[in-house]
Scaffold this motif. Structure first.
Motif, mmCIF file in Angstrom:
data_model
loop_
_atom_site.group_PDB
_atom_site.id
_atom_site.type_symbol
_atom_site.label_atom_id
_atom_site.label_comp_id
_atom_site.label_asym_id
_atom_site.label_seq_id
_atom_site.Cartn_x
_atom_site.Cartn_y
_atom_site.Cartn_z
ATOM 1 N N VAL B 245 0.576 -1.267 0.030
ATOM 2 C CA VAL B 245 -0.002 0.087 0.007
ATOM 3 C C VAL B 245 0.792 1.208 -0.085
ATOM 4 O O VAL B 245 0.546 2.331 -0.680
ATOM 5 C CB VAL B 245 -1.230 0.102 1.229
ATOM 6 N N HIS B 246 1.656 1.455 0.755
ATOM 7 C CA HIS B 246 2.577 2.618 0.979
ATOM 8 C C HIS B 246 3.425 2.958 -0.302
ATOM 9 O O HIS B 246 3.679 4.201 -0.602
ATOM 10 C CB HIS B 246 3.553 2.447 2.155
ATOM 11 N N ARG B 248 2.163 1.954 -3.094
ATOM 12 C CA ARG B 248 0.869 2.233 -3.937
ATOM 13 C C ARG B 248 0.791 1.093 -5.156
ATOM 14 O O ARG B 248 0.320 1.329 -6.243
ATOM 15 C CB ARG B 248 0.858 3.618 -4.574
ATOM 16 N N LEU B 249 1.534 -0.013 -4.821
ATOM 17 C CA LEU B 249 1.661 -0.942 -5.949
ATOM 18 C C LEU B 249 0.834 -2.451 -5.457
ATOM 19 O O LEU B 249 0.928 -2.670 -4.276
ATOM 20 C CB LEU B 249 3.222 -1.297 -6.334
ATOM 21 N N LYS B 250 0.758 -3.341 -6.404
ATOM 22 C CA LYS B 250 0.393 -4.741 -6.248
ATOM 23 C C LYS B 250 0.552 -5.306 -7.503
ATOM 24 O O LYS B 250 0.531 -4.924 -8.390
ATOM 25 C CB LYS B 250 -1.099 -4.700 -5.392
#
Ligand code: HEM
Ligand SMILES: [Cu+2]
Ligand SMILES: [Cu+2]
Lengths: 191, 354, 607
Positions: B245-246, B248-250
């Protein structure tokens, strides 16, 4: 109902129309299957499929049945009821024979020690089974329809000379035939 | 007990509402349908405008309450994340304007054009100019959004820089396992059939491949601040998803099909503690794809540190190959007990593999 | 439905025994037969529509109840509710919803609401009731197929319901049932027998939708009355037509995906499975692709969300025009945008798969096509707004829900622009932002469309009105509640809070929303209670509602209001009326409305 239909005389019979939409729908299912097959084919661990001889015989059978169903339709239109019933019966038998030959064909894989399902099976052959199996179910549906029509033809109390049900069944029958030809070519081409 | 109490109150409320509703129906019949229709029409029209005003105020208030708890309130911790944040703001502004415009018009029209005896509707079936207008204008806005979006999309999904650190992350029910390539910067080959947590090979590494001998396994992910990292993502059992999350990726972790993801961390964990004002701050890896009953607990931790700290940490770790060789208490770092127990019954002797 | 039959059958039997006169017997016998063919195995489209509606309502209550249960867990993760243990035994040991139970509830909630309520319950109801009535036909092209369609749905319902009582529980891998999770019994309790039930139920359901859809298409194309050209059809008909087309072309693809999954589950094939080690067990499967399933699933799955939405778009357009006493603005643009949405719906499925490792170039195409859908959607919204503009609006309950629908459609549609842009989806995928988006635009909005339809056509269905006061309470609480529930979820989504989590308290990054979750759960319960109020109103009004006294209570132009108040089999007692104009001549030439059956006057203005 009947009144409505007579108003629509000039147009295609609604049941026939429904069948054509249904054919489109069935095509989508097989399109889904065959595109999945193509996607898988481009991946590793794909085995070349050897089509057994038996499938050629079953193809011939289903082609022949298309001819007989057309002849049956002709007989019905000429009111040759005896011929008509015979041809109908032959068509249904050929349909069943087709399925039997398909099953025998798959039996031959087992003889060659090729696993279609279970541990050690390869997706390429499993696809062949799943797709032909689905097709077989559609043929079976056609056989049931023919049998129903044949019973109606024998049952004197509801004797009807309307050719619409048989026309619909024949169209469907040609469709499953053509579908198989497509699949057959597809499998030989895309092994 | 209190459950029944609430139930009784609920039933009573129901009966009450029902009786009032019945009564008002009778009243409206008595009063004349026309009159009661006009009355309720006025009330509903007013409620729409009230709903709009209170709704917008409520949205404002909700924002006051919750904004600081979202990631919008803190800087992205990766370079890709900054691009995503920019896109986010751009989209929020564009859609926000459209939102305000359309919702206000909707409720305003509902109020303004409520039924009145004096007015008749304006017969207005179509107008090509207007329709063209609201085909073209949204299309232009969308083109801008698509343009920016794809520009960043290709940057983010493009190739990782050559000097990127490589870290392998593997998901299984319900935890994450990391592997580092060691000094040769090459991850050893794997063969899933060799997986055997009880003998220290929870990842199924093929020890025959020399490149695997210096590979280091860990249960936490250590990254170097400012240095690009490429994640090689695997799953053993079902689909998982590496959620960062920090940053902003997955990216999904799919059994049999490795995926990759790269980014450059911008702040160390320590720096983030200051930025967020949260002394317990940690970078977390969340599993973002449902993977079974423990999905919600599939948590991993990332530590972003300076190069020196990282080197020191690396030096403290022993390659898994050596651990297994020594054969001493070879439990894999992240193997949970059930997996170990299950695989013990499978018992694949190590000798056989060598 | 069936229990009604049984109990009725019993009373018949009793009466047969008490009267031994031959006449009474004969009469009763006749009556019983007609009961069966009238209410159970009916081929009348209106009755079949009602069957779909009532089955849908029952499912909606179950699906809604499930959301209340799991919201209890999300809102009060620390609290124990002993009553849950009394009710559900081991699934809620200690009064806390177990993880397995939670996932089963979520999965069933999604499946039920998406397929059984908003597909079968929505399309099934309104397609059946409205098609023959609005195009001017005596019945569907095939009443028999239509009946089969309902009974396949019923069977699917029975199987799905039965799966709730399996020892290992129903399916629990999410309504998207991605393999390998759904393929491996070892991986999850819900992937044992429950998953087979799910697949079988879905297969039956697909057969039901196909039978229905075929019928809808061929009826609309073939059985329109004289003068009812395609471009004179009400927008509801267009919407239902496109819905059926979407279903007929996309459901079969899901069926093929499901068949392959059944193979993988039960015959040891490797379509979707490759190199798997599950709980330490090494599986022999190699060469399969888990992503393949997602392509097959979403090729249906995306059209499916439009299958849910389109009927609502159509009904709302119709109701908005009737109650603004104004023609729908830009009829042809409305049809065109429905068509565009229908085509694009087939071309965007991979926007659900941006983070699966999809080829980025392919992804770019899907971004473009996805955001393209925003254009026809924008056209619809602006056309609706223009329809309201300078109207003379009557706030009937149906109208309230239609306006609510537009508001929700805007709110939910705009968040789609975030998610369709792959760059943002990397961040937002599978967070609560998604939950908020699809609930508003698909879940709640379509429900609003459905409610609008029920309130509007209830007088046609039952010859009575629903109670207005209860309807107003229903509308306002639901509208406010829907926003209170789903608006704050965007914020937790923007914090990255993942969906399908039973509890976030052990997470540093997501545990800051506990108070918000509690608030949402409370509102959800209130909203649920108000839906029960609606259900009550519905059933009460069937029997005791205010009677409809005129054939055309809303002053509408469409053909269904030219039938008697309680139309019999065949719909029109005399000839089917002929149609002379489109359906939207409201306030034309100073006349409030001009029914479609009225010939064009000599001095009528053109438009
Ligand atoms: C009172 C109304 C509702 C509430 C409070 C509610 C709540 C929720 C929540 C919180 C989730 C996410 C659970 C999780 O990810 O752990 C969820 C999932 C879902 N809901 Fe609803 N919901 C409601 C109505 C609806 C409606 C009307 C639909 C119809 C489309 C719907 C369809 C779904 C679907 C498809 C999912 C995803 C299920 C899955 O993850 O497999 N819901 N609901
Ligand atoms: Cu997970
Ligand atoms: Cu989609």
């Amino acid at each position: 109902m009947s009144q409505v239909i007579s108003e629509q005389k000039r147009k295609i019979h609604p049941h026939k129309f429904t069948l054509w939409v249904a054919i489109g729908s069935i095509l989508m299912m097989f399109a889904g299957m065959t595109s999945a097959y193509i996607v898988k084919r481009s991946q590793a661990s794909w085995l070349m499929i050897e089509i057994p001889m038996m499938f050629w015989y079953s193809t011939a059978t289903i082609l022949a049945s298309s001819v007989t169903v057309q002849l049956a339709l002709k007989s019905l239109k000429k009111r040759e009821m005896i011929n008509y019933r015979r041809l109908l019966a032959v068509t249904a038998v050929l349909g069943v024979l087709f399925i039997v030959l398909q099953i025998v064909g798959f039996g031959q894989f087992a003889a060659q020690d090729i696993r279609l399902v279970g541990a050690g099976s390869n997706a390429s052959y499993s696809f062949l089974l799943a797709i032909s199996g689905l097709h077989g179910i559609h043929v079976l549906g056609g056989v049931v329809a023919l049998v129903v029509i044949a019973i109606r033809a024998l049952n004197s109390s509801t004797r009807s000379y309307s050719s619409v049900p048989l026309e619909i069944a024949a169209t469907y029958w040609h469709f499953v035939d053509a579908l198989w030809i497509y699949l057959f070519i597809f499998f030989t081409w895309m092994k | 007990m209190s459950g029944y109490f609430i139930l009784i109150i609920l039933v009573l409320a129901f009966v009450l509402i029902f009786q009032i509703s019945k009564a008002s129906e009778y009243v409206s019949v008595l009063k004349g349908e026309e009159k009661s229709f006009k009355q309720s029409n006025r009330i509903n029209a007013f409620l729409f405008i009230l709903f709009m005003v209170l709704g917008l105020a409520g949205a404002w208030w909700c924002n006051e309450l919750l904004y600081d708890r979202t990631l919008l309130a803190q800087p992205a911790a990766s370079d890709h994340g900054e691009k995503i944040d920019f896109m986010m703001w751009l989209t929020i502004i564009v859609t926000g304007i459209v939102f305000l415009l359309t919702q206000v018009l909707l409720f305003w029209f509902a109020f303004k054009y409520q039924y009145s005896e004096k007015r008749t509707s304006y017969f207005f079936p179509h107008n090509n100019k207007l329709e063209l207008l609201w085909t073209v204008v949204p299309a232009i806005f969308l083109t801008v959004l698509v343009g920016f979006g794809l520009f960043y999309w290709f940057k983010i999904t493009g190739d990782a820089p050559k000097d990127a650190q490589i870290v392998e992350i593997t998901g299984k029910q319900f935890n994450w396992m990391m592997r580092y390539p060691g000094k040769d910067n090459v991850l050893g080959r794997k063969n899933y059939r060799l997986t055997d947590a009880s003998s220290g090979n929870a990842l199924g590494v093929d020890w025959e491949d020399g490149a695997s001998h210096d590979d280091i396994e860990a249960s936490e992910m250590h990254l170097v601040v400012g240095k690009p990292v490429q994640l090689v993502i695997n799953a053993q059992d079902v689909i998982h998803d590496v959620g960062l999350v920090h940053f902003r990726l997955k990216m999904d972790a799919v059994p049999g099909i490795p995926t990759t993801l790269w980014f450059t961390p911008k702040y160390t964990t320590e720096q983030m503690k200051k930025i967020t004002g949260n002394k317990d701050f940690v970078y977390e890896i969340s599993c973002d794809q449902i993977c079974g009953s423990g999905h919600y607990s599939m948590r991993g931790v990332i530590i972003v540190e300076t190069q020196e700290e990282h080197d020191a940490w690396m030096a403290s770790k022993k390659p898994q190959y050596l651990t297994v060789q020594e054969g001493a208490a070879p439990a894999a770092p992240a193997a949970d007990s059930t997996a170990a127990a299950a695989s013990a019954t499978m018992s694949k002797p190590l000798a056989q593999l060598k | 439905m069936s229990s009604e039959t049984i109990s009725h059958g019993h009373t018949e039997e009793a009466s047969v025994h008490s009267h031994d006169s031959h006449e009474a017997h004969g009469h009763d016998h006749h009556h019983e037969e007609s009961f069966l063919s009238k209410y159970v195995f009916s081929t009348d489209h209106k009755m079949i529509g009602k069957q779909f509606l009532i089955t849908g309502i029952i499912w909606a209550i179950i699906g809604g109840l499930f959301s209340v249960l799991f919201r209890l867990q999300l809102g009060y993760p620390e609290t124990s509710f002993p009553v849950l243990e009394d009710l559900f035994g081991k699934w809620a040991a200690g009064g806390r919803i177990s993880n397995e139970f939670y996932y089963a509830l979520v999965t069933m909630h999604g499946t039920i609401l998406v397929f059984f309520v908003l597909t079968a319950g929505l399309s099934g109801t309104f397609a059946n009731i409205l098609i023959p009535l609005q195009i001017g036909a005596r019945d569907m092209a095939s009443g028999f197929m239509n009946m089969l369609s309902y009974w396949f749905f019923f069977l699917a319902s029975v199987v799905m319901f039965a799966s709730l009582f399996i020892q290992t529980g129903p399916a629990s891998g999410g309504w998207t049932i991605y393999p390998p999770l759904s393929a491996l019994g070892q991986a999850s309790e819900g992937s044992k027998l429950g998953m087979d039930f799910w697949l079988i139920s879905m297969a039956l359901f697909i057969v039901s939708s196909l039978l229905g859809g075929l019928n809808y298409i061929s009826t609309i194309l073939n059985l329109r009355t004289k003068g009812m050209s395609m471009t004179r059809m009400p927008l509801t008909m267009w919407a239902i037509f496109f819905t059926a087309l979407l279903g007929v072309l996309s459901f079969p693809v899901l069926l093929s995906g499901a068949v392959l999954l059944l193979f993988d589950r039960n015959l040891g094939t490797s379509f979707y499975l490759s190199e798997i080690v599950v709980k330490g067990e090494i599986l022999p499967n190699e060469g399969g692709s888990a992503i393949l399933f997602q392509h097959l699933f979403w090729f249906l799955g995306h059209p499916e969300v439009y299958i849910i939405l389109l009927p609502a778009l159509g009904m709302v357009s119709e109701i908005l025009s009737v109650n603004s006493r104004k023609p729908i603005f830009g009829y042809l643009a409305m049809v065109g945008s429905l068509f565009a949405i229908c085509i694009l719906a087939f071309l965007v499925w991979a926007h659900h798969m941006f983070v699966t490792g999809l080829n980025p170039f392919l992804g770019a195409f899907f971004v473009l096509l996805t955001l393209l859908i925003a254009v026809p959607s924008a056209i619809k919204v602006f056309n609706w707004l223009t329809t309201l503009w300078k109207g003379n609006i009557r706030f009937t309950p149906a109208m309230l829900f239609s306006i609510g629908f537009i508001s929700l459609f805007i709110s939910g549609g705009l968040t789609g622009i975030f998610l369709g842009n792959s760059t943002l989806d990397i961040h937002l995928h599978d967070t609560y932002f998604v939950v908020a988006h699809f609930h508003i635009v698909m879940g709640v909005a379509s429900f609003f469309g459905m409610f609008a339809g029920v309130y509007h056509w209830f007088p046609k269905m039952y010859g009575r009105f629903l109670n207005n006061t209860m309807a107003y309470i229903h509308f306002w609480v639901t509208l406010v509640g829907a926003y209170l529930i789903f608006w704050p979820m965007h914020y937790s989504g923007l914090a990255g809070m993942p969906r399908r989590y039973t509890d976030w308290s052990n997470w540093q990054s997501f545990n800051q929303f506990q108070d918000m979750n509690r608030f949402i759960s409370t509102v959800a319960m209130i909203v649920f209670a108000v839906q029960i109020l609606f259900v009550f109103n519905f059933f009460y009004s069937i029997f005791k509602g205010r009677k409809v006294t005129s054939t055309n209570p809303w002053g509408a132009n469409t053909l269904e209001w030219t039938t008697p108040i309680n139309p019999g089999h065949g719909n029109w007692p005399g000839d089917i009326p002929e149609v002379h104009r489109w359906a939207y001549d409201y306030s034309k030439d100073g006349r409030e409305f001009i029914p479609q059956t009225e010939p064009i006057g000599a001095d009528e203005s053109k438009h």
